[in-house]
Design a protein around this motif. Structure first.
Motif, PDB file in Angstrom:
ATOM      1  N   GLU A  74      27.977  91.487  69.061  1.00  0.00           N
ATOM      2  CA  GLU A  74      29.362  91.923  69.172  1.00  0.00           C
ATOM      3  C   GLU A  74      29.810  91.997  70.627  1.00  0.00           C
ATOM      4  O   GLU A  74      30.933  91.591  70.962  1.00  0.00           O
ATOM      5  N   GLU A  75      28.944  92.498  71.485  1.00  0.00           N
ATOM      6  CA  GLU A  75      29.276  92.615  72.906  1.00  0.00           C
ATOM      7  C   GLU A  75      29.457  91.246  73.543  1.00  0.00           C
ATOM      8  O   GLU A  75      30.390  91.023  74.325  1.00  0.00           O
ATOM      9  N   LEU A  76      28.555  90.335  73.218  1.00  0.00           N
ATOM     10  CA  LEU A  76      28.665  88.987  73.776  1.00  0.00           C
ATOM     11  C   LEU A  76      29.914  88.294  73.256  1.00  0.00           C
ATOM     12  O   LEU A  76      30.638  87.639  74.021  1.00  0.00           O
ATOM     13  N   ALA A  77      30.197  88.456  71.957  1.00  0.00           N
ATOM     14  CA  ALA A  77      31.376  87.829  71.368  1.00  0.00           C
ATOM     15  C   ALA A  77      32.654  88.363  71.998  1.00  0.00           C
ATOM     16  O   ALA A  77      33.595  87.606  72.291  1.00  0.00           O
ATOM     17  N   LYS A  78      32.698  89.673  72.224  1.00  0.00           N
ATOM     18  CA  LYS A  78      33.886  90.285  72.835  1.00  0.00           C
ATOM     19  C   LYS A  78      34.089  89.775  74.249  1.00  0.00           C
ATOM     20  O   LYS A  78      35.214  89.455  74.655  1.00  0.00           O
ATOM     21  N   GLU A  79      33.014  89.693  75.021  1.00  0.00           N
ATOM     22  CA  GLU A  79      33.123  89.243  76.411  1.00  0.00           C
ATOM     23  C   GLU A  79      33.574  87.778  76.475  1.00  0.00           C
ATOM     24  O   GLU A  79      34.298  87.388  77.401  1.00  0.00           O
ATOM     25  N   ALA A  80      33.125  86.970  75.494  1.00  0.00           N
ATOM     26  CA  ALA A  80      33.474  85.547  75.481  1.00  0.00           C
ATOM     27  C   ALA A  80      34.760  85.259  74.730  1.00  0.00           C
ATOM     28  O   ALA A  80      35.192  84.104  74.674  1.00  0.00           O
ATOM     29  N   CYS A  81      35.355  86.320  74.134  1.00  0.00           N
ATOM     30  CA  CYS A  81      36.595  86.169  73.364  1.00  0.00           C
ATOM     31  C   CYS A  81      36.435  85.203  72.192  1.00  0.00           C
ATOM     32  O   CYS A  81      37.289  84.327  71.949  1.00  0.00           O
ATOM     33  N   VAL A  82      35.326  85.344  71.475  1.00  0.00           N
ATOM     34  CA  VAL A  82      35.068  84.536  70.286  1.00  0.00           C
ATOM     35  C   VAL A  82      34.605  85.455  69.166  1.00  0.00           C
ATOM     36  O   VAL A  82      34.340  86.644  69.378  1.00  0.00           O
ATOM     37  N   VAL A 118      32.104  86.989  66.193  1.00  0.00           N
ATOM     38  CA  VAL A 118      30.673  87.269  66.090  1.00  0.00           C
ATOM     39  C   VAL A 118      29.968  86.179  65.298  1.00  0.00           C
ATOM     40  O   VAL A 118      28.823  85.806  65.601  1.00  0.00           O
ATOM     41  N   GLU A 119      30.628  85.640  64.269  1.00  0.00           N
ATOM     42  CA  GLU A 119      30.016  84.601  63.442  1.00  0.00           C
ATOM     43  C   GLU A 119      29.721  83.338  64.247  1.00  0.00           C
ATOM     44  O   GLU A 119      28.743  82.640  63.963  1.00  0.00           O
ATOM     45  N   LEU A 120      30.547  83.054  65.261  1.00  0.00           N
ATOM     46  CA  LEU A 120      30.287  81.889  66.103  1.00  0.00           C
ATOM     47  C   LEU A 120      29.006  82.099  66.908  1.00  0.00           C
ATOM     48  O   LEU A 120      28.169  81.190  67.010  1.00  0.00           O
ATOM     49  N   ILE A 121      28.861  83.310  67.474  1.00  0.00           N
ATOM     50  CA  ILE A 121      27.640  83.605  68.231  1.00  0.00           C
ATOM     51  C   ILE A 121      26.421  83.510  67.313  1.00  0.00           C
ATOM     52  O   ILE A 121      25.379  82.947  67.692  1.00  0.00           O
ATOM     53  N   LYS A 122      26.551  84.018  66.105  1.00  0.00           N
ATOM     54  CA  LYS A 122      25.451  83.954  65.140  1.00  0.00           C
ATOM     55  C   LYS A 122      25.097  82.498  64.822  1.00  0.00           C
ATOM     56  O   LYS A 122      23.915  82.127  64.785  1.00  0.00           O
ATOM     57  N   SER A 123      26.119  81.671  64.607  1.00  0.00           N
ATOM     58  CA  SER A 123      25.883  80.257  64.287  1.00  0.00           C
ATOM     59  C   SER A 123      25.205  79.532  65.441  1.00  0.00           C
ATOM     60  O   SER A 123      24.325  78.686  65.239  1.00  0.00           O
ATOM     61  N   ILE A 124      25.612  79.870  66.669  1.00  0.00           N
ATOM     62  CA  ILE A 124      24.997  79.247  67.841  1.00  0.00           C
ATOM     63  C   ILE A 124      23.532  79.648  67.941  1.00  0.00           C
ATOM     64  O   ILE A 124      22.647  78.816  68.181  1.00  0.00           O
ATOM     65  N   GLU A 125      23.238  80.929  67.739  1.00  0.00           N
ATOM     66  CA  GLU A 125      21.857  81.406  67.833  1.00  0.00           C
ATOM     67  C   GLU A 125      20.973  80.826  66.732  1.00  0.00           C
ATOM     68  O   GLU A 125      19.764  80.673  66.913  1.00  0.00           O
ATOM     69  N   GLN A 126      21.580  80.506  65.608  1.00  0.00           N
ATOM     70  CA  GLN A 126      20.823  79.886  64.511  1.00  0.00           C
ATOM     71  C   GLN A 126      20.748  78.370  64.637  1.00  0.00           C
ATOM     72  O   GLN A 126      20.147  77.701  63.796  1.00  0.00           O
ATOM     73  N   GLY A 127      21.353  77.824  65.688  1.00  0.00           N
ATOM     74  CA  GLY A 127      21.286  76.388  65.932  1.00  0.00           C
ATOM     75  C   GLY A 127      22.235  75.568  65.103  1.00  0.00           C
ATOM     76  O   GLY A 127      22.155  74.337  65.098  1.00  0.00           O
ATOM     77  N   ARG A 128      23.172  76.200  64.393  1.00  0.00           N
ATOM     78  CA  ARG A 128      24.103  75.473  63.529  1.00  0.00           C
ATOM     79  C   ARG A 128      25.356  75.018  64.260  1.00  0.00           C
ATOM     80  O   ARG A 128      26.080  74.164  63.766  1.00  0.00           O
ATOM     81  N   ARG A 142      31.208  77.523  78.526  1.00  0.00           N
ATOM     82  CA  ARG A 142      31.767  78.844  78.848  1.00  0.00           C
ATOM     83  C   ARG A 142      30.928  79.959  78.231  1.00  0.00           C
ATOM     84  O   ARG A 142      30.634  80.968  78.904  1.00  0.00           O
ATOM     85  N   ILE A 143      30.527  79.821  76.980  1.00  0.00           N
ATOM     86  CA  ILE A 143      29.720  80.862  76.328  1.00  0.00           C
ATOM     87  C   ILE A 143      28.376  80.995  77.028  1.00  0.00           C
ATOM     88  O   ILE A 143      27.881  82.111  77.252  1.00  0.00           O
ATOM     89  N   LEU A 144      27.788  79.878  77.398  1.00  0.00           N
ATOM     90  CA  LEU A 144      26.493  79.934  78.083  1.00  0.00           C
ATOM     91  C   LEU A 144      26.628  80.591  79.458  1.00  0.00           C
ATOM     92  O   LEU A 144      25.743  81.341  79.888  1.00  0.00           O
ATOM     93  N   GLN A 145      27.715  80.307  80.153  1.00  0.00           N
ATOM     94  CA  GLN A 145      27.927  80.913  81.466  1.00  0.00           C
ATOM     95  C   GLN A 145      28.095  82.428  81.347  1.00  0.00           C
ATOM     96  O   GLN A 145      27.516  83.195  82.129  1.00  0.00           O
ATOM     97  N   ILE A 146      28.877  82.871  80.365  1.00  0.00           N
ATOM     98  CA  ILE A 146      29.092  84.308  80.160  1.00  0.00           C
ATOM     99  C   ILE A 146      27.792  84.986  79.740  1.00  0.00           C
ATOM    100  O   ILE A 146      27.430  86.055  80.251  1.00  0.00           O
ATOM    101  N   ALA A 147      27.061  84.355  78.810  1.00  0.00           N
ATOM    102  CA  ALA A 147      25.790  84.927  78.358  1.00  0.00           C
ATOM    103  C   ALA A 147      24.793  84.982  79.503  1.00  0.00           C
ATOM    104  O   ALA A 147      24.015  85.943  79.618  1.00  0.00           O
ATOM    105  N   ASP A 148      24.803  83.979  80.348  1.00  0.00           N
ATOM    106  CA  ASP A 148      23.891  83.938  81.489  1.00  0.00           C
ATOM    107  C   ASP A 148      24.136  85.130  82.415  1.00  0.00           C
ATOM    108  O   ASP A 148      23.188  85.793  82.873  1.00  0.00           O
ATOM    109  N   GLN A 149      25.397  85.425  82.667  1.00  0.00           N
ATOM    110  CA  GLN A 149      25.743  86.546  83.544  1.00  0.00           C
ATOM    111  C   GLN A 149      25.402  87.888  82.892  1.00  0.00           C
ATOM    112  O   GLN A 149      24.825  88.776  83.538  1.00  0.00           O
TER     113      GLN A 149
END
Length: 268
Positions: A30-38, A40-50, A56-63
């Motif tokens: 939820e925190e990552l999704a809020k910071e990236a303005c996307v 939560v389901e998108l973050i979940k799908s990315i983490e599951q490789g789907r 942009r999401i990788l840059q925000i997550a990296d920071q």
């Protein structure tokens, strides 16, 4: 989900690393999704490789996760790779095959072509090929023919009647080609059959090859003017195998095929 239908391995690996870095940093989806303005389901799908992670999401997550550029660096590996011609993989499997069954309605099969036939065919390609490219392809085709010397491998060819009756070059080139078919067909590990023109139209309409490997696995390969397809799905390969079996049944016998080829050679 089958192996062939899974998302690219780069997506799955990147998603797994994103999840591990996020959890290590104690950051929720939820925190990552809020910071990236996307969502939560998108973050979940990315983490599951789907889903593929955006830069942009990788840059925000990296920071957020303190990954020191490691997550951002993954983006370059998520780009589509140049398509690898199916023929390259087919040639690799062909080296391992213990049996090779093929049907070629329009041309003399590459493994059975003489040098002059191969060169004449490549010279007729459109768009035209550079002389250097033609020489490279002729050399590759002739080099593959050493497979026929492997007597522990069974080769079975069905050739359409059309390429036997219609030369791609001059009569001498065709006479040499037909003689070559007779010589190769006399090898104990090679069977050549001719599909009469009036019968062939009822059967397969394109180039088709099925390889049997020592592991008992079968690999199919189809080739046309605009596409090359390597087939590994067992169900599809099984249908291709049955189609080839039917073609071998309705083609002329090896003896009658030899007689026809010899007669055509004498007519030139």
């Amino acid at each position: 989900m089958t192996l062939e239908s899974q998302p690219p391995i780069g997506w799955r690996y990147c998603g797994d690393q994103l999840k591990r870095w996020r959890q290590r940093a104690g950051i929720s989806r939820e925190e990552l999704a809020k910071e990236a303005c996307v969502g939560v389901e998108l973050i979940k799908s990315i983490e599951q490789g789907r889903r593929r992670a955006s830069l942009r999401i990788l840059q925000i997550a990296d920071q957020l996760c303190g990954a020191g550029g490691l997550l951002e660096a993954a983006y370059q590996y998520l780009q589509p790779e140049p398509q690898r011609p199916a023929a390259h993989d087919f040639f690799r499997y062909e080296e391992e095959a213990i049996a090779r069954s093929a049907c070629e309605p329009v041309f003399i099969p590459g493994l059975l072509q003489t040098e002059r036939t191969a060169r004449a065919l490549f010279a007729k390609c459109w768009p035209p090929l550079d002389d250097e490219v033609i020489e490279e392809r002729v050399a590759l085709r002739l080099g593959r023919q050493r497979l026929l010397d492997k007597q522990s491998t069974a080769f079975s060819f069905v050739i359409g009647e059309m390429p036997l009756r219609h030369p791609v070059a001059d009569a001498e080139t065709q006479r040499e080609q037909l003689q070559h078919l007779l010589e190769v067909g006399s090898q104990r590990n090679v069977t050549i059959q001719v599909m009469p023109a009036d019968v062939f139209q009822l059967e397969l309409s394109g180039s088709l090859v099925v390889l049997e490997l020592a592991s008992q696995e079968r690999i199919g390969y189809q080739e046309g003017s605009f596409a090359e397809v390597l087939v590994t799905d067992p169900g599809k390969v099984s249908r291709m195998t049955h189609g080839l079996s039917r073609v071998h049944q309705v083609a002329l016998s090896p003896r009658d095929s030899t007689r026809l080829i010899a007669n055509l050679r004498e007519e030139l």
